[in-house]
Design an enzyme around this catalytic site. Structure first.
Site, PDB file in Angstrom:
ATOM      1  N   LYS A  53      21.252  37.553  47.709  1.00  0.00           N
ATOM      2  CA  LYS A  53      21.566  36.231  48.254  1.00  0.00           C
ATOM      3  C   LYS A  53      20.474  35.236  47.877  1.00  0.00           C
ATOM      4  O   LYS A  53      20.754  34.101  47.490  1.00  0.00           O
ATOM      5  CB  LYS A  53      21.734  36.320  49.782  1.00  0.00           C
ATOM      6  N   GLN A  97      20.839  38.812  58.548  1.00  0.00           N
ATOM      7  CA  GLN A  97      21.486  39.962  57.903  1.00  0.00           C
ATOM      8  C   GLN A  97      21.793  41.046  58.940  1.00  0.00           C
ATOM      9  O   GLN A  97      20.918  41.441  59.713  1.00  0.00           O
ATOM     10  CB  GLN A  97      20.567  40.515  56.794  1.00  0.00           C
ATOM     11  N   ASP A 120      27.414  31.887  57.893  1.00  0.00           N
ATOM     12  CA  ASP A 120      28.152  33.152  57.851  1.00  0.00           C
ATOM     13  C   ASP A 120      29.467  33.043  58.621  1.00  0.00           C
ATOM     14  O   ASP A 120      30.337  33.910  58.483  1.00  0.00           O
ATOM     15  CB  ASP A 120      27.311  34.283  58.466  1.00  0.00           C
TER      16      ASP A 120
END
Ligand code: NDP
Length: 288
Positions: A53, A97, A120
């Site tokens: 990422k 994460q 997200d």
């Protein structure tokens, strides 16, 4: 029939090239989109995902702000960091994460993120807005699935989509997106009886389970579109939830693993970060 491959790498590269141009223009106007990436602990798969990422951010010109915290990090410490990032005008998107170490409550952590920086799309505000048909940050993997279908001009409206998996990250938001695109949607999960009876009726079959080669050839209707979200690490390498070689013989389209949905997931994260920056939150120049 031998299925055509839905090439996620190719489509993701196109998305990223377009994003790079947009980011370059924005920078020229004094706004650099920024993404904070928080990794707690040293889970090897998570380290790879986070590294990818950050690399993808750099490649399109998005500033990435890495925060790597020890596995023993306490919840208050993490919540304080998120609070600071919520208030930081250079940070437009915040990503934590998952999975988190056991002592941390993922729901509390996600709910601490400002929904306007929740790139997200996991915050309940964004999940609710998506379900209500309102503008929202949409989780990257399901958004990537829809983007891949669109890139290959695969019609969705009126077709029967079967989604295997009902997680908040993939299955549920994908159901919302497919419904919004006028598919007739069936959701299957671990308690579904006779899974094959459902999958065989799918025009579009999405597997988001995490069980290597769960979807076998006999479970797929000839001519179906098969999208494999699964990533399973086996001694022989990465495999999906679909028995790729066998299913390829009956499907019309199929995604490979790796190289299918995965690259699109990261591309959609970059897209969401740019959208967050454009929304003017985080102190970007007013009137952008
Ligand atoms: P979860 O473990 O959160 O959810 C798995 C889902 O599959 C659950 O809804 C579960 O049902 C269902 N399930 C489990 N076993 C069966 C079975 N035998 N038959 C039918 N359904 C079953 O996983 P995620 O949604 O987070 O991820 C799914 C897969 O996608 C994983 O392999 C993950 O690595 C991968 N992934 C890939 C991404 C990418 O970028 N390509 C991004 C995110 C995930 P129940 O709800 O009843 O437990």
């Amino acid at each position: 029939m031998r299925a055509e491959i839905l090439d996620g790498r190719k489509v993701a590269a196109q998305v990223k090239a377009a994003l790079k141009e947009e980011v370059t223009q924005l920078k020229g106007r004094g706004l650099t989109p920024g993404l904070a990436v928080i990794l707690v602990g040293d889970d090897p798969a998570s380290q790879v995902y986070v590294g990818n990422k950050e690399k993808a951010c750099r490649a399109v010109g998005i500033a990435s702000f890495p925060h790597r915290l020890p596995a023993a990090t306490g919840e208050e410490h993490l919540l304080q960091l998120i609070g600071r990032l919520n208030a930081d005008p250079a940070v437009h998107g915040i990503l934590v994460q998952l999975p988190l170490p056991r002592q941390l409550d993922a729901n509390r952590v996600i709910q601490a993120i400002d929904p306007a920086k929740d790139v997200d799309g996991f915050h309940p505000v964004n999940a609710g807005r998506l379900a209500a048909g309102l503008p929202a940050f949409v989780p990257c993997t399901p958004q990537g699935v829809m983007h891949l279908l669109a890139a290959y001009n695969i019609p969705v409206a009126g077709r029967h989509a079967v989604v295997v998996g009902r997680s908040n990250i993939v299955g549920k938001p994908l159901v919302q997106l497919l419904l919004a695109a006028d598919a007739t949607v069936t959701v299957c999960h671990s308690k579904t009886r006779d899974l094959a009876a459902f999958t065989r009726t799918a025009d579009i079959l999405v597997a988001a389970v995490g069980r290597p080669r769960l979807i076998t050839r006999d479970m797929v209707k000839p001519g179906a579109v098969v999208v494999d979200v699964g990533i399973n690490r086996l001694p022989e390498g990465l495999v999906g939830d679909v028995d790729f070689e066998a299913v390829r013989e009956v499907a019309r389209y199929i995604t490979p693993v790796p190289g299918g949905v995965g690259p699109l997931t990261i591309a959609m994260l970059l897209k969401n970060t740019l959208a967050a920056a454009l929304a003017g939150r985080g102190g970007g120049p007013r009137g952008e």
